[in-house]
Write an enzyme that holds these catalytic residues in place. Structure first.
Site, short mmCIF file in Angstrom:
data_model
loop_
_atom_site.label_atom_id
_atom_site.label_comp_id
_atom_site.label_asym_id
_atom_site.label_seq_id
_atom_site.Cartn_x
_atom_site.Cartn_y
_atom_site.Cartn_z
N SER A 48 0.39 34.23 -79.20
CA SER A 48 0.87 33.34 -79.59
C SER A 48 0.43 32.50 -80.98
CB SER A 48 0.83 31.78 -78.59
OG SER A 48 -0.64 31.56 -78.45
N ASP A 340 -1.63 21.48 -80.37
CA ASP A 340 -1.80 21.18 -78.65
C ASP A 340 -3.00 21.60 -78.59
OD1 ASP A 340 -1.76 24.12 -78.61
OD2 ASP A 340 0.39 24.05 -77.98
N HIS A 343 -3.45 25.60 -80.03
CA HIS A 343 -3.05 26.05 -81.11
C HIS A 343 -3.20 25.09 -82.31
CE1 HIS A 343 -0.48 27.72 -77.64
NE2 HIS A 343 -0.76 28.89 -78.32
#
Length: 365
Positions: A48, A340, A343
């Site tokens: 991610s 978040d 990240h």
């Protein structure tokens, strides 16, 4: 190969000193022209930290194709990036005068014409360990390689075999993966800790990394950046779990940070080993741990106000994915290190990209 330069004799300087200056100037221009555009494409593998939206097209809950993700992306739309905007890999591509947004390979709206100058195979939630990708049903690293082989075939059809293999050889490959193997797998589920000590698990992952890099080399890649993992013990979720319930903010989990540093050292040793073995291989280790750690310790020096809480969610401590609702987010994400609970923000991604472009990747520009 450089073509010889033919200069009319009437343009020759009358003195040896002047002629030397002209030669030096011409050589400088030639070197500059051959250095420009040395990287025809950016090709990305990983999790991610670099997934630009491949998970939108597979059956998994590990997606971010909904608001508020992408809030500060061009057009204010969610793309599948776990960020409010662009990723570090997007900024790296832009720094090499390539597309400022790297397309996900599985997105059918893009064609091989788009992918010929930049393509992203990454999948949020994956890891070196196949068991990690199985947790959320995402794309394992071996499958990312399979997609790359398919890509090579398509590229040959588009560019012709000779040109395509030149693109593959001269492209810059970014590999960013590993954090999920620890935070999503080893420290959460019982399977791997029952079979490996943390050091043995690090070695297990490094062996997989070696196999992955060797396969890229076999397929034609010659310029590869193997990026280490960040101070994972300092992401908001780790801080929260390191504190007292109900989620009072704790300090960084320094044990997890130590594991990250040790793992990075092993990756660096792997890079040195493989580089010694092949003289035609430009394999580099991308060290982002120290710059990230520097931002965490001195955020104001980098233009950030908030390093503990994330921008999205009610608490800014534990929210990620669906728990980041579009109704509760900070007003200016550029002041936050984290978007978040795991990240980085677009602004932090830009800081990371600028650093690695001007250090590790400078040799390729």
């Amino acid at each position: 190969m450089l073509m010889p330069l033919f200069i009319p004799s009437t343009l020759f300087p009358s003195t040896m000193a002047s002629w030397s200056l002209v030669c030096l100037s011409l050589l400088t221009l030639l070197l500059h022209s051959t250095a420009a555009g040395r990287v025809p494409a950016i090709i990305v593998f990983g999790d991610s930290s670099v997934d630009s939206g491949n998970n939108n097209f597979i059956n998994t809950i590990a997606r971010s194709n909904y608001e508020p993700y992408g809030r500060d992306f061009d057009g204010g739309r969610p793309t599948g990036r776990f960020c409010n905007g662009r990723l570090a890999s997007d900024y790296i591509s832009q720094a090499f005068n390539l597309p400022s947004v790297l397309p996900p390979y599985l997105d059918p709206t893009y064609t091989i014409k788009d992918f010929a100058v930049g393509v992203n195979f990454a999948s949020a939630g994956t890891g070196y360990d196949n068991a990690t990708s199985n947790i959320l049903g995402v794309i394992p690293m071996w499958k990312e390689l399979e997609y790359f082989r398919e890509y090579i075939s398509k590229l040959k059809g588009y560019q012709g075999e000779v040109k395509a293999m030149e693109t593959i050889r001269e492209a810059l490959y970014l590999i960013s993966v590993g954090t999920n193997d620890f935070l999503e797998n080893y420290y959460v589920l019982p399977g791997r800790p029952s079979s490996y000590t943390v050091e043995e698990y690090q070695n297990f992952l490094v062996d997989i990394a070696e196999g992955f890099v060797n396969e890229l080399y076999r397929l034609g890649a010659r310029k590869i950046d193997l990026t280490g993992i960040l101070p994972m013990g300092c992401v908001p979720l780790e801080r929260a779990m390191n504190g007292q319930l109900p989620f009072s903010m704790g300090i960084c989990n320094e044990e997890h940070n130590r594991v990250a540093r040790d793992f990075n050292t092993k990756l660096q040793l792997l890079v040195e080993k493989l580089s010694r073995e092949r003289s035609d291989f430009s394999l580099v280790y991308g060290d982002l741990y120290d710059i990230f750690d520097g931002v965490i310790k001195s955020p104001v020096a980098y233009g950030f106000d908030e390093v503990i809480n994330s921008c999205c969610g009610d608490t800014g401590i534990v929210e990620i994915g669906f728990f980041c609702t579009k109704y509760v987010t900070c007003s200016n994400a550029d002041k936050y290190v984290f978007w978040d609970a795991i990240h980085p923000t677009q602004r932090m991604n830009q800081v990371l990209a600028n650093y690695i472009v001007n250090t590790t990747l400078a040799r390729f520009r």
